[in-house]
Design an enzyme around this catalytic site. Structure first.
Site, PDB file in Angstrom:
ATOM      1  CG  ASP A 125      21.972  -5.153 -10.546  1.00  0.00           C
ATOM      2  OD1 ASP A 125      21.522  -4.229 -11.384  1.00  0.00           O
ATOM      3  OD2 ASP A 125      23.358  -5.602 -10.822  1.00  0.00           O
ATOM      4  CG  HIS A 127      -1.691  10.451  -3.022  1.00  0.00           C
ATOM      5  ND1 HIS A 127      -1.817   9.586  -1.822  1.00  0.00           N
ATOM      6  CD2 HIS A 127      -1.903  11.677  -2.364  1.00  0.00           C
ATOM      7  CE1 HIS A 127      -1.702  10.506  -0.806  1.00  0.00           C
ATOM      8  NE2 HIS A 127      -1.890  11.506  -1.025  1.00  0.00           N
ATOM      9  CG  ASP A 154       0.528  18.146  -3.138  1.00  0.00           C
ATOM     10  OD1 ASP A 154       1.403  18.680  -2.625  1.00  0.00           O
ATOM     11  OD2 ASP A 154      -0.542  17.673  -2.378  1.00  0.00           O
ATOM     12  CG  ASP A 182       2.674  18.612   1.518  1.00  0.00           C
ATOM     13  OD1 ASP A 182       2.504  18.808   0.415  1.00  0.00           O
ATOM     14  OD2 ASP A 182       2.219  18.024   2.226  1.00  0.00           O
ATOM     15  CG  HIS A 207      -7.967  15.258   2.053  1.00  0.00           C
ATOM     16  ND1 HIS A 207      -7.386  16.329   2.586  1.00  0.00           N
ATOM     17  CD2 HIS A 207      -8.163  15.864   0.777  1.00  0.00           C
ATOM     18  CE1 HIS A 207      -7.347  17.593   1.813  1.00  0.00           C
ATOM     19  NE2 HIS A 207      -7.840  17.025   0.532  1.00  0.00           N
ATOM     20  CG  HIS A 228       0.263  16.055   6.751  1.00  0.00           C
ATOM     21  ND1 HIS A 228       1.755  16.393   6.453  1.00  0.00           N
ATOM     22  CD2 HIS A 228      -0.393  16.183   5.693  1.00  0.00           C
ATOM     23  CE1 HIS A 228       1.707  16.770   5.423  1.00  0.00           C
ATOM     24  NE2 HIS A 228       0.708  16.739   4.766  1.00  0.00           N
ATOM     25  CG  HIS A 286       2.123  12.254   5.365  1.00  0.00           C
ATOM     26  ND1 HIS A 286       1.055  11.476   4.770  1.00  0.00           N
ATOM     27  CD2 HIS A 286       1.798  13.601   4.710  1.00  0.00           C
ATOM     28  CE1 HIS A 286       0.509  11.919   3.795  1.00  0.00           C
ATOM     29  NE2 HIS A 286       0.872  13.418   3.594  1.00  0.00           N
ATOM     30  CD  GLU A 340      -2.755  18.566   2.736  1.00  0.00           C
ATOM     31  OE1 GLU A 340      -2.761  18.383   1.714  1.00  0.00           O
ATOM     32  OE2 GLU A 340      -1.545  18.114   3.614  1.00  0.00           O
ATOM     33  CE1 TYR A 348      -8.981  17.817  -4.000  1.00  0.00           C
ATOM     34  CE2 TYR A 348      -9.941  17.193  -2.035  1.00  0.00           C
ATOM     35  CZ  TYR A 348      -8.950  17.737  -2.615  1.00  0.00           C
ATOM     36  OH  TYR A 348      -7.835  18.035  -1.892  1.00  0.00           O
ATOM     37  NE  ARG A 380      -3.913  18.929  -1.934  1.00  0.00           N
ATOM     38  CZ  ARG A 380      -4.213  17.781  -3.149  1.00  0.00           C
ATOM     39  NH1 ARG A 380      -5.433  17.079  -2.979  1.00  0.00           N
ATOM     40  NH2 ARG A 380      -3.133  17.514  -3.582  1.00  0.00           N
ATOM     41  CD  GLU A 408      -0.127  20.352   1.346  1.00  0.00           C
ATOM     42  OE1 GLU A 408      -0.046  20.031   0.037  1.00  0.00           O
ATOM     43  OE2 GLU A 408       0.146  19.646   2.136  1.00  0.00           O
TER      44      GLU A 408
HETATM   45  N1  GLY Z   1       1.503  15.993  -0.859  1.00  0.00           N
HETATM   46  C1  GLY Z   1       1.122  15.088   0.132  1.00  0.00           C
HETATM   47  C2  GLY Z   1       0.278  15.865   0.965  1.00  0.00           C
HETATM   48  O1  GLY Z   1      -0.231  16.833   0.813  1.00  0.00           O
HETATM   49  O2  GLY Z   1      -0.020  15.275   1.994  1.00  0.00           O
HETATM   50 MN    MN Z   2       0.895  18.275  -0.360  1.00  0.00          MN
HETATM   51 MN    MN Z   3       0.188  17.667   2.790  1.00  0.00          MN
END
Ligand code: GLY
Ligand code: MN
Ligand code: MN
Length: 436
Positions: free
Chosen positions: A36, A239, A256, A267, A346, A350, A357, A380, A384, A408, A410
């Site tokens: 709870d 992730h 990230d 982000d 990917h 976004h 997102h 981004e 990899y 990466r 971003e």
């Molecule tokens: N941190 C999630 C993304 O880069 O979309």
């Molecule tokens: Mn990110």
């Molecule tokens: Mn992102």
């Protein structure tokens, strides 16, 4: 700061699109952590965008065809005893005086009062959401109205996703939204700086996470999403959030992480050598990703199709991987058949806003979504090279020296009238800046 007048303006802009319909918005439910115990409350972004109201168990109704009650809130009633346990409630009266509702009721009166706002609507705008029971409530009310439709010849004959009207508005940010996004970006920039200065071989990833999130919290922010602090081969897991590995000399560290401030998100990803010096292979891959990112950002300008910056990044990455002998063959075929995907799986970005997102359409069937000033997106790209990477058929095996490298980079980018502005430019990303 978003003023009451701006919330009202947002509702009016939406109501202009609703016409003869009625829109219903449901607050986000409390999310259970365990047994709870619940997570800190986070309002549903659509609900928040239209009301600024920050409590669960509420419903907002927009019914522009109504004479007086065009904006109605159903909220948790004041209850001193319950408030002692679960926190302050705005209550019915302040829902009107503070949040600008033309009428407000206790949420307990929903079933009784809601039908009057639906009866004369030609359509219901509602987005099926996480609250399954409430989805059913809306459908039940609709069904009842449809039963009497033959008698009256009026009533909502369809339900349409409210997002189809609202999300195009959310996609273009106002000045006050941008102010919050800049603040979220600035806190995140400082956090990344702090984390990079702190990180050393021998520490655990979670210690770097603590440095980052300390700074978020110091500024009144929270993590926008579970921070990814991925050293060595963990950087090849998109992730990765365990953040429990001891970082070794010679590893790259991919961070990230972004801050949420006033519900708006940043982000950011940076990748750097923990010991302060890239190996030759790490540097090669890093430079390639950086080149792709800079080329992609140059494509963010009004009138360009959304997908263009992704396509640019892919082309630069593929050219680079071909130069390194990691891909071979005809470049057009590699791109068309996505043979680069074992290295880059990917999309390059976004929308970013109230949701990390964020909402908004990326492509209208065959029609491109064209970039316009006020939109914010991430750029981004990455590469990899997992230890067990499996190239597609016909592509060369990957030499051991490349394996385990994940990079990466971003940034968060605002489309401006004459190009773009990188909101997160404060975190350096040149090779020199990543080394020490
Ligand atoms: N941190 C999630 C993304 O880069 O979309
Ligand atoms: Mn990110
Ligand atoms: Mn992102």
């Amino acid at each position: 700061m978003t003023t009451p007048a701006e919330y009202q303006q947002r509702r009016e802009r939406l109501m202009a699109k609703i016409g003869g319909g009625t829109a219903i918005f449901r607050s986000a439910p409390m999310a259970v952590m365990h047994n709870d115990v619940e997570y800190s409350y986070r309002q549903d972004s659509d609900f928040f965008y239209l009301t600024g109201f920050n409590e669960p168990n509420a419903v907002a109704v927009l019914a522009p065809h109504q004479e007086e009650h065009k904006f109605v809130l159903f909220v948790q009633p004041k209850d001193p005893e319950k408030e002692t346990w679960t926190g302050y409630r705005v209550g019915v009266d302040d829902a009107k005086t503070v949040y600008g509702a033309h009428e407000a009721y206790s949420i307990d009166e929903l079933d009784e009062k809601l039908p009057q706002y639906l009866q004369k609507a030609d359509r219901i705008y509602y987005r099926l959401g996480r609250d399954k029971k409430f989805n059913e409530t809306v459908l039940n009310h609709w069904q009842k109205l449809m039963r009497v439709y033959p008698k009256h010849g009026t009533g909502p004959i369809a339900i349409q996703d409210a997002g189809t009207l609202l999300h195009p508005l959310r996609l273009v940010k106002s000045e006050s939204e941008l102010e919050l996004m800049r603040k979220a970006a600035q806190i995140s920039v400082e956090a990344h700086e702090r984390a990079r200065e702190f990180a050393r071989p021998g520490q655990y990833e979670y210690q770097v996470q603590a440095e980052l999130e300390y700074l978020f919290q110091q500024h009144g922010g929270t993590p926008a999403y579970p921070s990814i602090v991925a050293s060595g081969k963990n950087a090849c897991i998109l992730h990765y959030i365990e953040n429990d590995r001891r970082m070794e000399d010679g590893d790259l560290l991919l961070i990230d992480a972004g801050c949420s401030y006033g519900y708006y998100n940043a982000d950011i990803t940076r990748t750097f050598p923990i010991n302060g010096k890239f190996s030759r292979e790490q540097k090669t891959i890093y430079e390639l990703v950086l080149t792709a990112q800079i080329a992609a950002i140059a494509q963010v300008k009004p009138g360009n199709p959304y997908k263009q910056f992704h396509e640019t990044a892919v082309r630069v990455l593929v050219e680079g991987l071909m130069d390194l002998g990691l891909l071979q063959g005809d470049i057009e075929e590699i791109i068309k058949e996505e043979k680069y995907k074992p290295f880059y799986m990917h999309r390059t970005g976004h929308w970013l806003g109230l949701d990390v997102h964020d909402v908004g359409v990326y492509q209208w069937g065959e029609e491109p979504q064209l970039l316009q000033p006020g939109q914010v997106l991430t750029v981004e790209p990455g590469i990899y090279i997992a230890p067990d990477i499996k190239p597609v058929e016909g592509q060369p095996e990957v030499d051991a020296r490349w394996r385990g490298i994940g990079v990466r980079i971003e940034d968060d980018v605002l489309v401006t009238p004459d190009g773009c502005e990188v909101l997160t430019a404060g975190v350096p990303k040149s090779v020199e800046a990543m080394e020490r």
